[in-house]
Motif scaffolding. Structure first.
Motif, PDB file in Angstrom:
ATOM      1  N   SER A  75       0.866  -1.181   0.000  1.00 28.08           N
ATOM      2  CA  SER A  75       0.000   0.000   0.000  1.00 28.08           C
ATOM      3  C   SER A  75       0.904   1.234   0.000  1.00 28.08           C
ATOM      4  CB  SER A  75      -0.937  -0.012   1.217  1.00 28.08           C
ATOM      5  OG  SER A  75      -1.921   1.015   1.113  1.00 28.08           O
ATOM      6  N   TYR A  87      -3.054  10.651   2.879  1.00 21.19           N
ATOM      7  CA  TYR A  87      -3.482   9.286   2.584  1.00 21.19           C
ATOM      8  C   TYR A  87      -2.661   8.328   3.444  1.00 21.19           C
ATOM      9  CZ  TYR A  87      -5.154   5.198   0.117  1.00 21.19           C
ATOM     10  OH  TYR A  87      -5.754   4.003  -0.176  1.00 21.19           O
ATOM     11  N   THR A  89      -1.919   4.077   4.645  1.00 20.57           N
ATOM     12  CA  THR A  89      -1.981   2.701   4.146  1.00 20.57           C
ATOM     13  C   THR A  89      -3.346   2.093   4.446  1.00 20.57           C
ATOM     14  OG1 THR A  89      -1.023   1.924   6.216  1.00 20.57           O
ATOM     15  CG2 THR A  89       0.491   2.244   4.356  1.00 20.57           C
ATOM     16  N   SER A  90      -3.796   1.257   3.518  1.00 21.33           N
ATOM     17  CA  SER A  90      -5.104   0.642   3.659  1.00 21.33           C
ATOM     18  C   SER A  90      -5.149  -0.661   2.876  1.00 21.33           C
ATOM     19  CB  SER A  90      -6.183   1.594   3.127  1.00 21.33           C
ATOM     20  OG  SER A  90      -7.414   0.931   2.985  1.00 21.33           O
ATOM     21  N   ASP A  91      -5.654  -1.708   3.487  1.00 21.87           N
ATOM     22  CA  ASP A  91      -5.804  -2.979   2.772  1.00 21.87           C
ATOM     23  C   ASP A  91      -6.864  -2.891   1.683  1.00 21.87           C
ATOM     24  OD1 ASP A  91      -3.834  -4.108   4.304  1.00 21.87           O
ATOM     25  OD2 ASP A  91      -5.173  -5.399   5.463  1.00 21.87           O
ATOM     26  N   THR A  92      -7.801  -1.948   1.794  1.00 20.93           N
ATOM     27  CA  THR A  92      -8.854  -1.828   0.780  1.00 20.93           C
ATOM     28  C   THR A  92      -8.335  -1.208  -0.508  1.00 20.93           C
ATOM     29  OG1 THR A  92      -9.598   0.286   1.704  1.00 20.93           O
ATOM     30  CG2 THR A  92     -10.714  -1.707   2.476  1.00 20.93           C
ATOM     31  N   ALA A  93      -7.210  -0.517  -0.454  1.00 19.88           N
ATOM     32  CA  ALA A  93      -6.583   0.046  -1.654  1.00 19.88           C
ATOM     33  C   ALA A  93      -5.145  -0.446  -1.723  1.00 19.88           C
ATOM     34  CB  ALA A  93      -6.641   1.564  -1.633  1.00 19.88           C
ATOM     35  N   TYR A 109      -4.918   5.944  -8.310  1.00 21.57           N
ATOM     36  CA  TYR A 109      -5.760   6.616  -7.327  1.00 21.57           C
ATOM     37  C   TYR A 109      -5.616   8.123  -7.513  1.00 21.57           C
ATOM     38  CZ  TYR A 109      -8.033   7.479  -2.831  1.00 21.57           C
ATOM     39  OH  TYR A 109      -8.902   7.881  -1.851  1.00 21.57           O
TER      40      TYR A 109
END
Length: 146
Positions: A75, A87, A89-93, A109
């Motif tokens: 991420s 922004y 970190t995210s597991d969804t992106a 993104y």
């Protein structure tokens, strides 16, 4: 900061946007269960000056694998020199590769609402759900948008 308004005379400098690309083809590893820089090679970042629109497109590509049947996950974080964190970190992106076969993935993104003229820095980060993650290739492309 200059705002473009109806009837305003435009200058070429007002419409200039940058693009910055960095790539790393050196094999890196991680065993971290939380997002962090690769254990070998450290931080992998790119920076761009935000255009008047306050919009920057972030594109990332990785080729990665895992030592076992678990996941290697990539991420990113973004921070503006004026705005701070924009922004996290995210597991969804995220780019997620399961297992030992090398896979190449990419994402795009659009960041909006940034402060024109500030320096935006995007840093790729990695984690695993188990085992050792191996990252064979990474790329960040930042493009200012009108």
């Amino acid at each position: 900061m200059t705002h473009i308004r109806a009837g305003m005379r435009l200058k070429a400098s007002m419409l200039t946007v940058d693009a910055v690309q960095v790539e790393d083809a050196t094999t890196r590893t991680t065993t971290s269960g939380t997002y962090a820089n690769a254990a070998t090679g450290g931080a992998f970042s790119a920076a761009i000056t935000v255009p008047l629109s306050g919009k920057v497109n972030v594109e990332m590509r990785v080729t990665e694998r895992n030592s076992g049947a678990t996941n290697t996950i990539t991420s990113w974080i973004a921070s503006g020199s004026t705005s701070g964190s924009v922004y996290s970190t995210s597991d969804t992106a995220a780019l997620i590769v399961a297992g030992t076969d090398n896979s190449s993935l990419d994402l795009s993104y659009l960041l909006t609402g940034l402060t024109a003229g500030e320096l935006l820095t995007v840093t790729m980060q990695h984690r695993v759900s188990g085992g050792t993650g191996t990252i064979d290739y990474r790329l960040i492309l930042l493009t200012g948008c009108l």
